[in-house]
Structure formats: structure tokens, C-alpha cells
Motif scaffolding. Structure first.
Motif, PDB file in Angstrom:
ATOM      1  N   LEU A  46      48.645  56.571  27.429  1.00  0.00           N
ATOM      2  CA  LEU A  46      48.901  55.293  28.095  1.00  0.00           C
ATOM      3  C   LEU A  46      47.955  55.032  29.262  1.00  0.00           C
ATOM      4  CD1 LEU A  46      52.807  55.514  28.114  1.00  0.00           C
ATOM      5  CD2 LEU A  46      51.290  54.622  26.324  1.00  0.00           C
ATOM      6  N   MET A  47      47.708  56.038  30.085  1.00  0.00           N
ATOM      7  CA  MET A  47      46.799  55.888  31.228  1.00  0.00           C
ATOM      8  C   MET A  47      46.315  57.264  31.674  1.00  0.00           C
ATOM      9  SD  MET A  47      49.376  54.976  34.402  1.00  0.00           S
ATOM     10  CE  MET A  47      49.928  53.452  33.650  1.00  0.00           C
ATOM     11  N   THR A  48      45.204  57.271  32.426  1.00  0.00           N
ATOM     12  CA  THR A  48      44.614  58.511  32.940  1.00  0.00           C
ATOM     13  C   THR A  48      44.570  58.455  34.460  1.00  0.00           C
ATOM     14  OG1 THR A  48      43.230  58.721  30.967  1.00  0.00           O
ATOM     15  CG2 THR A  48      42.602  60.022  32.883  1.00  0.00           C
ATOM     16  N   ILE A  49      45.029  59.532  35.078  1.00  0.00           N
ATOM     17  CA  ILE A  49      45.048  59.631  36.540  1.00  0.00           C
ATOM     18  C   ILE A  49      44.171  60.795  36.964  1.00  0.00           C
ATOM     19  CG2 ILE A  49      46.486  59.992  38.576  1.00  0.00           C
ATOM     20  CD1 ILE A  49      48.822  58.802  37.022  1.00  0.00           C
ATOM     21  N   GLU A  50      43.262  60.560  37.923  1.00  0.00           N
ATOM     22  CA  GLU A  50      42.387  61.610  38.444  1.00  0.00           C
ATOM     23  C   GLU A  50      42.726  61.856  39.910  1.00  0.00           C
ATOM     24  OE1 GLU A  50      38.296  60.701  37.837  1.00  0.00           O
ATOM     25  OE2 GLU A  50      38.477  60.508  35.656  1.00  0.00           O
ATOM     26  N   ASN A  51      42.989  63.113  40.217  1.00  0.00           N
ATOM     27  CA  ASN A  51      43.229  63.516  41.605  1.00  0.00           C
ATOM     28  C   ASN A  51      41.875  63.871  42.222  1.00  0.00           C
ATOM     29  OD1 ASN A  51      43.880  64.844  44.009  1.00  0.00           O
ATOM     30  ND2 ASN A  51      45.800  65.610  43.181  1.00  0.00           N
ATOM     31  N   LEU A  52      41.454  63.121  43.238  1.00  0.00           N
ATOM     32  CA  LEU A  52      40.134  63.300  43.849  1.00  0.00           C
ATOM     33  C   LEU A  52      40.167  64.165  45.106  1.00  0.00           C
ATOM     34  CD1 LEU A  52      38.745  59.653  43.499  1.00  0.00           C
ATOM     35  CD2 LEU A  52      38.623  61.547  41.873  1.00  0.00           C
ATOM     36  N   SER A  53      41.273  64.877  45.318  1.00  0.00           N
ATOM     37  CA  SER A  53      41.357  65.726  46.507  1.00  0.00           C
ATOM     38  C   SER A  53      40.450  66.948  46.406  1.00  0.00           C
ATOM     39  CB  SER A  53      42.806  66.172  46.735  1.00  0.00           C
ATOM     40  OG  SER A  53      43.254  66.965  45.642  1.00  0.00           O
ATOM     41  N   ASN A  54      40.053  67.288  45.185  1.00  0.00           N
ATOM     42  CA  ASN A  54      39.129  68.399  44.978  1.00  0.00           C
ATOM     43  C   ASN A  54      38.166  68.014  43.858  1.00  0.00           C
ATOM     44  OD1 ASN A  54      38.381  71.111  43.444  1.00  0.00           O
ATOM     45  ND2 ASN A  54      38.807  71.615  45.585  1.00  0.00           N
ATOM     46  N   LEU A  55      36.866  68.010  44.170  1.00  0.00           N
ATOM     47  CA  LEU A  55      35.849  67.608  43.205  1.00  0.00           C
ATOM     48  C   LEU A  55      34.945  68.781  42.888  1.00  0.00           C
ATOM     49  CD1 LEU A  55      34.937  64.179  44.855  1.00  0.00           C
ATOM     50  CD2 LEU A  55      36.372  64.527  42.853  1.00  0.00           C
ATOM     51  N   TRP A  56      34.063  68.583  41.941  1.00  0.00           N
ATOM     52  CA  TRP A  56      33.060  69.581  41.594  1.00  0.00           C
ATOM     53  C   TRP A  56      31.685  69.091  42.013  1.00  0.00           C
ATOM     54  CZ3 TRP A  56      34.337  71.488  35.928  1.00  0.00           C
ATOM     55  CH2 TRP A  56      35.410  72.383  36.002  1.00  0.00           C
ATOM     56  N   LEU A  57      30.864  70.036  42.411  1.00  0.00           N
ATOM     57  CA  LEU A  57      29.466  69.749  42.710  1.00  0.00           C
ATOM     58  C   LEU A  57      28.614  70.501  41.693  1.00  0.00           C
ATOM     59  CD1 LEU A  57      27.703  68.527  45.329  1.00  0.00           C
ATOM     60  CD2 LEU A  57      27.030  70.911  45.358  1.00  0.00           C
ATOM     61  N   GLU A  58      27.744  69.789  40.977  1.00  0.00           N
ATOM     62  CA  GLU A  58      26.887  70.410  39.974  1.00  0.00           C
ATOM     63  C   GLU A  58      25.427  70.254  40.366  1.00  0.00           C
ATOM     64  OE1 GLU A  58      27.799  68.759  36.175  1.00  0.00           O
ATOM     65  OE2 GLU A  58      29.616  69.975  35.920  1.00  0.00           O
ATOM     66  N   ALA A  59      24.659  71.322  40.210  1.00  0.00           N
ATOM     67  CA  ALA A  59      23.220  71.309  40.494  1.00  0.00           C
ATOM     68  C   ALA A  59      22.497  72.034  39.369  1.00  0.00           C
ATOM     69  CB  ALA A  59      22.925  71.978  41.839  1.00  0.00           C
ATOM     70  N   ASP A  60      21.251  71.668  39.141  1.00  0.00           N
ATOM     71  CA  ASP A  60      20.436  72.251  38.073  1.00  0.00           C
ATOM     72  C   ASP A  60      19.381  73.175  38.669  1.00  0.00           C
ATOM     73  OD1 ASP A  60      21.808  70.786  36.143  1.00  0.00           O
ATOM     74  OD2 ASP A  60      20.501  69.060  36.398  1.00  0.00           O
ATOM     75  N   VAL A  61      19.246  74.358  38.075  1.00  0.00           N
ATOM     76  CA  VAL A  61      18.229  75.320  38.514  1.00  0.00           C
ATOM     77  C   VAL A  61      17.438  75.791  37.296  1.00  0.00           C
ATOM     78  CG1 VAL A  61      19.583  76.108  40.493  1.00  0.00           C
ATOM     79  CG2 VAL A  61      19.823  77.278  38.306  1.00  0.00           C
TER      80      VAL A  61
END
Length: 405
Positions: free
Chosen positions: A236-251
Motif C-alpha cells: 500500500l505504501m512505503t515508509i523510510e526512516n531517515l534517522s540513520n542513513l548510509w554513506l557510500e564511496a568508491d575506491v
């Protein structure tokens, strides 16, 4: 006597003819040689060298004629005015310390562990929507929508019937077990403890049930509308909790040797450079990206204040690696092109020579020199690119000519 006179005149004319042809041939060869050696370059882009006049393919300026000198001399001599205009400055090379820190571009993405999909646990009709579009923020326990369901009505009736029998025959354990089973079934279908208690207190069925938000977050997807009939298991719907995010970097694979899970990093989010965040690497992707041939590392990014959003750009700074007793020069001192790396050395008063060097690790400000220069050499740290342009304009040759490649 007359014949002898004509013969002498013939021989004299023949000699003049041979001499004229010889001179003309030498002149033609010199002209041809000059034409072959004539080159043309762009004053603004000295890497552009052509053997015919024309325009620079980069800036469209007219190419300037230069002449190659067949010499292995890779030096320049400038006057005081030229040095002043080119802002040529040198430093004396010596042993020193090198603080090596990597700075990588990164991006903020959603933490999939904080994503919840609200799906229907029974079939019915959406009677009321409290939030009708994506992008709205919600709090935990806030009403999302109200649904009408005949299935829910039969479950309520079953629970109230078993509860009535339990109250009528308190000494019979079977009715207590049936009541508990009906209660658990309501709970599995989305009824909260408070709603079940309210149902038993009112002792009245209600075909409507209100679904509440299981967590605080942001509605990122909405697939229903008021009055729509839904089936069991439908998203029915999607909820995202933004209190904790991911950081992605390329090496690159060659850089991964300096990193491991648990390595401390410093994160600077674009627009929040004055508030760096300390974190640690918690995941290193063991597989290369097939298209870019790079590896992805990941770290947690706390976002309790809600300042950050998925899609923002950031920078990751890794801890410094200190090295001592090494030769390093500022990054601007090293000229890099497809033929190699080189620096300019002051060999005497107003005299400069180019040296090919082997470089090592690089930081934001300096580069390690493994070979090519020695302690005591005066390296040009300002104006190196202008010296390169002057060399090409004056000599029109290969800067690496005569060097051990």
C-alpha cells in the motif's frame, strides 16, 4: 685558333652551369629540410603540435610557427623579466615528513534496514486516507488509513463469541485457549493490544479498522487511493526512516589495502562543511563493479536532526599515514602528461632543466618523489607549467628527449 676559342668558351659555360645546378640543389635541400623541420603549436596549449599551419582544435587560436632544434638540450635560460612574469619560484629539496590522507567523493543513500512497506493483511476497501501523497513526514503511531473488511468482521465475531463462552464457563480451560487463539489471530491481522481491549470492552463488532504508522519516517511511495479495493498481501505504501542513513564511496582496488572494516573516517556533507561527522567503515564490498572496476565502501551516517537527505553529496577523509625521511614536493611542481611525470630544476642563475621523476603517494598538498631528484636540488614549485609552454614554443621538441624513459 678560332676552334680553340669556341672550345674554351664552351668549357667555361659548362662549369658555370654545373656550379649553378649544385647551388640550386643545395638550396632546395636546405629549403626542403627547413620545411620538414617547421612545426606549429598553440601558445595556450603547447601540447598541440602540427606540421602545417592552422587553428588550435581546443581554443581555435592560430598556431604559431616553431622550429625544432636537433639537440638533446632540455634546458631553458630566462631573463629577469621572464622569471618575474612567469612567477617562477623554487624550493630546496630535503628530507621531511609526509602526512598522507585520502579524500574521496561519496553519496548519501537510504538505509534499507530502515525501510518499511505497509501491506494489507486482509482484503477490503480503503475507506479513508489520512495521507494522500508521497513526501509527507509521519510520526510513529499516527493514523495512516481506515479500511473496511468483511474478513475483519468475522474475526471480531469469533473473538467476542469465545470471550463470551470463557466468561460463561470459567472453569473450562478449552474456552480460555480458544479466546487466546482468536486474540492472537486479531493481532496477526494488525489489531493492536489497545484495539483488542477496546473491542472486548465495547463488546461490539466494527468492520472498520484504522492502520497506524509502525515508525517515524517519510512516505516515499503511495500506491492506493480512497475507495480502492485491495487484496491480502498487496503493498500500500512505503515508509523510510531517515534517522540513520548510509554513506557510500568508491575506491580503486589498489587503494583498498589501506582500508579495513572499523577504520575511522571523517565525513563532510556538502553544505555542512563546518560540522564534520566521525564514523567508521562497516562494510567493504568484496566484488568489483563490472562497469567501473571499482569497489564500494559503506559507513553509517547518523541523522537525528534530519538535516541530511538521500542523494546529497559528501566527502570522506581517511586517517593520515605519516612517513618520515622522504622527499616530497608540492603537487603543482609535478607536470604530468602521457609520456610521464617530470619537474623543473634550477641548474644555475636563471637556467632551468627538466627532470623525469618517479612519484609515489599523493596527498591534498604534496607528492612523494621516489627517484629523479636528490636532496639539495632546487625544484620549481610555481610557474612549472609556464616553463613547459616556453620550452615547447622555443624548441618545439619532445620534453623527454634524451631521458631514460
Amino acid at each position: 685558333m678560332k676552334k680553340l676559342k669556341y672550345l674554351s668558351l664552351f668549357l667555361l659555360l659548362f662549369c658555370f652551369g654545373v656550379l649553378f645546378i649544385s647551388c640550386s640543389s643545395k638550396g632546395d635541400k636546405k629549403t626542403e629540410k627547413a620545411l620538414v623541420e617547421a612545426k606549429y603549436t598553440c601558445p595556450m596549449h603547447p601540447q598541440i603540435v602540427e606540421d602545417h599551419p592552422g587553428s588550435c582544435p581546443i581554443c581555435n587560436m592560430d598556431l604559431v610557427k616553431i622550429t625544432q632544434q636537433k639537440s638533446n638540450n632540455n634546458g631553458l635560460t630566462l631573463n629577469d623579466r621572464q622569471i618575474e612574469l612567469a612567477n617562477v619560484k623554487t624550493i630546496s629539496v630535503g628530507n621531511g615528513n609526509f602526512n598522507h590522507s585520502k579524500l574521496l567523493n561519496a553519496r548519501i543513500v537510504t538505509n534499507p534496514n530502515k525501510i518499511q512497506v505497509i501491506s494489507s493483511k486482509f482484503s477490503g476497501r480503503i475507506d479513508r486516507l489520512y495521507f494522500k501523497e508521497a513526501g509527507q513526514k509521519i510520526e510513529k503511531g499516527q493514523a495512516l488509513f481506515q479500511i473496511y473488511s468483511e474478513d475483519l468482521l468475522s474475526l471480531q465475531k469469533d473473538y467476542l463469541l469465545n470471550l463470551k463462552q470463557e466468561n460463561a464457563f470459567p472453569s473450562e480451560p478449552i474456552y480460555k485457549k480458544l479466546t487466546e487463539a482468536a486474540k492472537n489471530k486479531l493481532s496477526l491481522y494488525g489489531y493492536s493490544t489497545w484495539q483488542i481491549k477496546q473491542l472486548s470492552t465495547a463488546n461490539k463488532t466494527d468492520p472498520y479498522i484504522t492502520v497506524y504508522a509502525p515508525d517515524t519516517g517519510l512516505i516515499t511511495e503511495m500506491t492506493i487511493t480512497e475507495g480502492q479495493y485491495i487484496t491480502e498481501g498487496m503493498g500500500l505504501m512505503t515508509i523510510e526512516n531517515l534517522s540513520n542513513l548510509w554513506l557510500e564511496a568508491d575506491v580503486y582496488p589498489s587503494e583498498i589495502k589501506d582500508l579495513k572494516t572499523g577504520t575511522s573516517i571523517q565525513i563532510e556533507v556538502s553544505g555542512f562543511a563546518n560540522a564534520p561527522i566521525q564514523s567508521k567503515i562497516d562494510f567493504i564490498n568484496p566484488q568489483l563493479n563490472a562497469n567501473s572496476q571499482i569497489l564500494t565502501i559503506r559507513a553509517n551516517l547518523p541523522n537525528l536532526k534530519g538535516d541530511f537527505q538521500p542523494g546529497m553529496q559528501a566527502q570522506v577523509k581517511f586517517p593520515s599515514a605519516n612517513k618520515s625521511a622522504i622527499i616530497s614536493v608540492p603537487n603543482d611542481a609535478v607536470i604530468r602528461d602521457e609520456k610521464g611525470n617530470y619537474v623543473w630544476i634550477e641548474t644555475g642563475k636563471h637556467r632551468f632543466a627538466v627532470r623525469m621523476v618517479e612519484i609515489g603517494d599523493e596527498s591534498e598538498a604534496s607528492t612523494i618523489i621516489k627517484s629523479g631528484i636528490k636532496i639539495g636540488d632546487n625544484v620549481v614549485v610555481s610557474g612549472a607549467y609556464l616553463l613547459t609552454s616556453e620550452f615547447v614554443l622555443k624548441k618545439g621538441g619532445n620534453m623527454m628527449s634524451g631521458m631514460n624513459m
